[in-house]
Structure formats: structure tokens, C-alpha cells
Design an enzyme around this catalytic site. Structure first.
Site, mmCIF file in Angstrom:
data_model
loop_
_atom_site.group_PDB
_atom_site.id
_atom_site.type_symbol
_atom_site.label_atom_id
_atom_site.label_comp_id
_atom_site.label_asym_id
_atom_site.label_seq_id
_atom_site.Cartn_x
_atom_site.Cartn_y
_atom_site.Cartn_z
ATOM 1 N N TRP A 164 0.064 -4.438 8.139
ATOM 2 C CA TRP A 164 -1.321 -4.995 8.234
ATOM 3 C C TRP A 164 -1.050 -6.649 8.239
ATOM 4 C CZ3 TRP A 164 -5.499 -6.224 4.501
ATOM 5 C CH2 TRP A 164 -6.491 -6.827 5.332
ATOM 6 N N ASP B 214 4.141 2.253 6.994
ATOM 7 C CA ASP B 214 2.998 2.599 7.341
ATOM 8 C C ASP B 214 2.383 1.493 8.587
ATOM 9 O OD1 ASP B 214 0.327 3.704 6.717
ATOM 10 O OD2 ASP B 214 -0.328 1.856 6.296
ATOM 11 N N TYR C 218 -3.403 -2.485 14.133
ATOM 12 C CA TYR C 218 -2.791 -3.738 13.757
ATOM 13 C C TYR C 218 -2.297 -4.331 14.984
ATOM 14 C CZ TYR C 218 -3.290 -1.255 9.264
ATOM 15 O OH TYR C 218 -3.545 -0.468 8.028
ATOM 16 N N SER D 13 -8.431 7.854 5.658
ATOM 17 C CA SER D 13 -8.417 6.457 4.975
ATOM 18 C C SER D 13 -10.114 5.989 4.756
ATOM 19 C CB SER D 13 -7.593 5.486 5.823
ATOM 20 O OG SER D 13 -7.562 4.275 5.132
ATOM 21 N N TRP E 234 -3.555 0.860 -0.615
ATOM 22 C CA TRP E 234 -3.291 0.017 0.014
ATOM 23 C C TRP E 234 -3.668 -1.432 -0.711
ATOM 24 C CZ3 TRP E 234 -7.668 -3.016 1.841
ATOM 25 C CH2 TRP E 234 -8.964 -2.314 2.298
ATOM 26 N N SER E 235 -3.286 -2.463 -0.299
ATOM 27 C CA SER E 235 -3.563 -4.002 -0.862
ATOM 28 C C SER E 235 -3.339 -3.654 -2.299
ATOM 29 C CB SER E 235 -5.100 -4.322 -0.582
ATOM 30 O OG SER E 235 -4.844 -4.898 0.711
ATOM 31 N N ALA F 292 -4.372 -7.134 -3.743
ATOM 32 C CA ALA F 292 -5.673 -7.578 -3.188
ATOM 33 C C ALA F 292 -5.317 -8.640 -2.221
ATOM 34 C CB ALA F 292 -6.647 -7.982 -4.547
ATOM 35 N N THR G 52 5.465 -11.227 3.651
ATOM 36 C CA THR G 52 5.897 -12.096 4.932
ATOM 37 C C THR G 52 7.204 -12.765 4.573
ATOM 38 O OG1 THR G 52 4.481 -13.834 3.882
ATOM 39 C CG2 THR G 52 3.400 -12.567 5.403
HETATM 40 P P1 NDP Z 1 -0.914 -6.696 -0.556
HETATM 41 O O1 NDP Z 1 -2.190 -6.605 -1.529
HETATM 42 O O2 NDP Z 1 0.158 -6.585 -1.468
HETATM 43 O O3 NDP Z 1 -1.105 -8.197 0.035
HETATM 44 C C1 NDP Z 1 0.356 -8.625 0.749
HETATM 45 C C2 NDP Z 1 0.352 -10.093 1.042
HETATM 46 O O4 NDP Z 1 0.100 -10.580 -0.207
HETATM 47 C C3 NDP Z 1 1.459 -10.420 1.676
HETATM 48 O O5 NDP Z 1 1.448 -10.209 3.126
HETATM 49 C C4 NDP Z 1 1.594 -11.893 1.244
HETATM 50 O O6 NDP Z 1 0.836 -12.605 2.291
HETATM 51 C C5 NDP Z 1 1.143 -11.966 -0.154
HETATM 52 N N1 NDP Z 1 2.320 -11.699 -0.827
HETATM 53 C C6 NDP Z 1 2.917 -10.325 -1.126
HETATM 54 N N2 NDP Z 1 3.767 -10.521 -2.164
HETATM 55 C C7 NDP Z 1 3.748 -11.752 -2.779
HETATM 56 C C8 NDP Z 1 4.384 -12.474 -3.718
HETATM 57 N N3 NDP Z 1 5.195 -11.813 -4.648
HETATM 58 N N4 NDP Z 1 4.148 -13.720 -3.954
HETATM 59 C C9 NDP Z 1 3.231 -14.309 -3.011
HETATM 60 N N5 NDP Z 1 2.464 -13.736 -2.095
HETATM 61 C C10 NDP Z 1 2.644 -12.578 -1.977
HETATM 62 O O7 NDP Z 1 -0.921 -5.666 0.519
HETATM 63 P P2 NDP Z 1 -1.703 -5.645 1.880
HETATM 64 O O8 NDP Z 1 -2.953 -6.047 1.966
HETATM 65 O O9 NDP Z 1 -0.732 -6.248 2.785
HETATM 66 O O10 NDP Z 1 -1.655 -3.979 2.328
HETATM 67 C C11 NDP Z 1 -0.360 -3.208 2.066
HETATM 68 C C12 NDP Z 1 -0.414 -2.236 3.409
HETATM 69 O O11 NDP Z 1 -1.163 -1.278 3.194
HETATM 70 C C13 NDP Z 1 -0.634 -2.881 4.841
HETATM 71 O O12 NDP Z 1 0.515 -3.278 5.255
HETATM 72 C C14 NDP Z 1 -0.997 -1.687 5.455
HETATM 73 O O13 NDP Z 1 -0.131 -0.847 5.764
HETATM 74 C C15 NDP Z 1 -1.873 -0.883 4.634
HETATM 75 N N6 NDP Z 1 -3.328 -1.213 4.486
HETATM 76 C C16 NDP Z 1 -4.243 -0.168 4.891
HETATM 77 C C17 NDP Z 1 -5.368 -0.212 5.050
HETATM 78 C C18 NDP Z 1 -6.393 0.754 5.337
HETATM 79 O O14 NDP Z 1 -7.569 0.752 5.908
HETATM 80 N N7 NDP Z 1 -6.034 2.269 5.582
HETATM 81 C C19 NDP Z 1 -6.229 -1.669 4.902
HETATM 82 C C20 NDP Z 1 -5.169 -2.747 4.516
HETATM 83 C C21 NDP Z 1 -3.823 -2.463 4.357
HETATM 84 P P3 NDP Z 1 0.854 -14.361 2.662
HETATM 85 O O15 NDP Z 1 2.266 -14.522 2.483
HETATM 86 O O16 NDP Z 1 0.399 -14.295 4.071
HETATM 87 O O17 NDP Z 1 0.051 -14.940 1.634
#
Ligand code: NDP
Length: 329
Positions: free
Chosen positions: A21, A49, A54, A156, A211-212, A215, A290
Site C-alpha cells: 500500500w 499482501d 493500490y 477488512s 495493517w499499519s 501507524a 520504501t
Molecule cells: P506501516 O505502518 O509499517 O508504515 C510503513 C511506512 O512507514 C513505510 O512505507 C515507510 O514510509 C515508513 N517506515 C517503515 N519502516 C520504517 C523505518 N524503520 N524507519 C522509518 N520509516 C519507516 O505499514 P503500512 O501502513 O504500510 O501498512 C502495511 C500494509 O498493510 C500495507 O502495505 C497493506 O498491505 C496493508 N494495509 C491494509 C489496509 C486495509 O485497509 N486492509 C490499509 C493500509 C494498509 P516512508 O518511507 O514513505 O516514510
């Protein structure tokens, strides 16, 4: 890597998994995706996932290209997609989104084509749809299972009542109810998993692919001193997320948790993710990344998990102040 049984099913999911995502297409290229997925797989991640919405289908296409290039044995990993929002954006027509039989069947077929696979292990109703009878949803998901296009179906962000309704309808029809739910779960959002779903875990059994866990990155501490360029909260189109997440009240708690992690000699992201998977009702936490450094840091949650004693968990509760209050008569 630890593997957990997905609710009452026989399916084993790695306790850390990987999702696309925001990142795929919007922030990362095929090359980066391949490196990230290969590293995750090497670390034992077996669940990837995705969703139709997306990057308007492009995320599924990208994941499909990576899977084709890496040539993993199809039986070695679990792949998902989700339907509800559609992928045609603003101009979408009435039957190009939602949970009708028409959209679910078409969305599944399109996901298979985009990801270049013959079946999805998990297929989710990405949100509830009050305009579709529950019987239609349950029957359709079971048709897809019978056709061998999906192996398990899930929900979900459904409420506990909606999930229970699906189970009751499925039971009446001698069909399979949802085996898994995908809710948000992290140190800021706990109620669904810890309170609302408790009777479902107890009485029916249910896997959760949360997920997240960070956050959206907030729980790494990266937003404590402003919004770094190129980060998720700086992206155009995600102002709604920034306005909800990057607020002083949350940032001060993240800063306090950061201090606590530092005293323990732990990384804040690893601690925050380990906290999520310390809940036994969590089957897997879906990671987003990323950059390779992020993924490497987040995989360290596996080493932090055994350190989370009840005492340490209650200290975290104290610092965050987000433990849901349960009112009883
Ligand atoms: P996170 O809350 O873990 O956020 C991930 C983001 O945080 C990264 O893309 C990056 O973004 C930043 N990040 C991650 N690790 C680090 C680190 N160690 N240091 C600094 N920045 C970091 O998870 P997501 O919100 O991405 O959710 C995970 C998955 O859950 C999604 O890919 C999707 O598959 C699923 N999902 C499902 C939903 C639903 O409605 N069912 C909704 C949302 C997500 P950046 O580099 O841009 O700052």
C-alpha cells in the site's frame, strides 16, 4: 521467523509479512520491490499482501512482475488481494466497486491476471458493503473457493457484528465463513483487536493480518521533528493521513516511547512492531517499507519479541495511554 496458524484454519503465516500500500508504484520501482520482497522472503516472510485499489491496479501488476522474476515455488508463499474500492478511480461505474457478486468475481479474475497467478490464497472484502445482502457475499466467496480461484476468504475493517452475521449466514447455508480479518492495529489503535473482536476469537476463531503496525511510520519517531521530504506524510494526496496522524498529542507519546526504547537499547520501530505481534490474536503484522534499511530495522522486531515481558508491556501501556478501557456493568 515464527509461523502462526491463521485462526482456526490450517494455514501458517509468518508473523511478519509484507504489503504494498502507498509504496509500490507511488514510491518504489520494480527493482526496489524485487530487492525488498527477496529480502523479506529470505528472512522467512511467506505472506505478501495487495489490493485492487493500490495504485489503481498497478501495485498488483508490479508484484506480479516481481513474482515472475523471482520464480519462487508457488506453494512456498501466500498471496492476497482485496476487492471493494475498485481500481478505476473517480470515473468508476456502479458495478466497478463494492461487494456484489459481479464485482467480486470480476475483481478476483483481474487480480489473478495482474499478478500472473492461478489462484489467490486469501481474498478479502476490503470494507463492508451495506448495499449487498450478506448471503450474496458469502455465496460468492464460496463459489470462488469451489472454483479454486481463492483458498480462504476474509474481511477488512468489518465490525464484530458484521463478521458474526457473515458466520451465521454461512452456517445456515453450510458454507465457509470468513477465516481472517485485516484490521488496523498499532499502539494508537487497539480497540477492535483487544475489545470488539474478543468474543469472535473466543467463540468462532479468526486469524488477523494486521495493517499499519507503525501507524504509517509515525511510530518510528521520524515525524517528531517535522515531515521528512519523500516520506509518506509528505506525499500529495495523503494530506488526510498527515492531518490525522501528525498531531502534537500523538507525537509527544511517540517521543516518550522513543526515550523508553533508547533506555532499553532497542530501536523504536522494532519495539513498536514487536508490541503488535506480542498479542497472540495477531497472526501476522504486515510491514510496509520504501527502503532496504527500513525493512532490515523492522525485521529486528523478531529479536525484540521475546523481551516483551508483562512488566515491560504494562510500562508501554503507561507511556502510550492508549489501552482501551472496557466498561462492564
Ligand atoms: P506501516 O505502518 O509499517 O508504515 C510503513 C511506512 O512507514 C513505510 O512505507 C515507510 O514510509 C515508513 N517506515 C517503515 N519502516 C520504517 C523505518 N524503520 N524507519 C522509518 N520509516 C519507516 O505499514 P503500512 O501502513 O504500510 O501498512 C502495511 C500494509 O498493510 C500495507 O502495505 C497493506 O498491505 C496493508 N494495509 C491494509 C489496509 C486495509 O485497509 N486492509 C490499509 C493500509 C494498509 P516512508 O518511507 O514513505 O516514510
Amino acid at each position: 521467523m515464527e509461523y502462526r496458524r491463521m485462526g482456526k484454519t490450517g494455514l501458517q503465516l509468518s508473523v511478519l509479512s509484507f504489503g504494498s500500500w502507498v509504496t509500490f508504484a507511488r514510491q518504489t520501482t520494480d527493482h526496489i520491490n524485487e530487492r525488498l520482497m527477496a529480502r523479506a522472503y529470505e528472512a522467512g516472510v511467506n505472506f505478501f499482501d495487495n489490493a485492487e485499489v493500490y495504485s489503481a491496479g498497478e501495485s498488483e501488476e508490479m508484484m506480479g512482475r516481481v513474482l515472475k522474476s523471482l520464480q519462487w515455488d508457488r506453494s512456498s508463499y501466500v498471496l492476497s488481494s482485496k476487492a471493494f474500492f475498485g481500481w478505476k478511480g473517480e470515473g468508476k461505474k456502479p458495478n466497478q466497486h463494492g461487494l456484489s457478486r459481479k464485482h467480486l468475481m470480476e475483481a478476483c479474475e483481474e487480480a489473478l491476471q495482474r499478478m500472473q497467478v492461478e489462484y489467490l490464497d486469501l481474498f478479502y472484502c476490503h470494507r463492508p458493503d451495506p448495499n449487498v445482502p450478506m448471503e450474496e457475499i458469502v455465496r460468492t466467496m464460496n463459489v470462488l473457493i469451489q472454483q479454486g480461484k481463492i483458498f480462504y476468504w476474509g474481511t477488512s475493517e468489518w465490525t464484530a457484528a458484521e463478521i458474526m452475521e457473515a458466520h451465521m449466514v454461512a452456517k445456515d447455508l453450510h458454507l465457509e465463513g470468513p477465516a481472517v480479518e485485516q484490521p488496523e492495529y498499532n499502539l494508537f489503535n487497539r480497540r477492535k483487536i483487544e475489545v470488539d473482536y474478543a468474543p469472535i476469537f473466543r467463540n468462532v476463531g479468526m486469524g488477523t493480518t494486521i495493517w499499519s503496525p507503525l501507524a504509517s511510520g509515525l511510530l518510528t519517531g521520524k515525524y517528531n521533528q517535522g515531515i521528512p521530504e519523500g516520506s509518506r506524510m509528505a506525499l500529495e494526496g495523503y494530506e488526510w493521513l498527515r492531518d490525522r496522524a501528525v498531531v502534537d498529542e500523538k507525537l509527544s507519546r511517540v517521543a516518550a516511547l522513543g526515550e523508553f526504547a533508547k533506555e532499553l537499547g532497542l530501536s523504536l520501530p522494532a519495539l513498536s512492531i514487536a508490541w503488535c505481534i506480542s498479542n497472540p490474536n495477531v497472526t501476522t503484522a504486515i510491514l510496509g517499507a520504501t527502503k532496504m534499511e527500513q525493512l532490515e530495522e523492522n525485521l529486528k522486531a523478531l529479536d525484540v519479541l521475546p523481551l516483551l515481558s508483562p512488566e515491560l508491556l504494562s510500562q508501554i501501556d503507561e507511556i502510550m495511554g492508549t489501552k482501551p478501557v472496557v466498561l462492564r456493568n
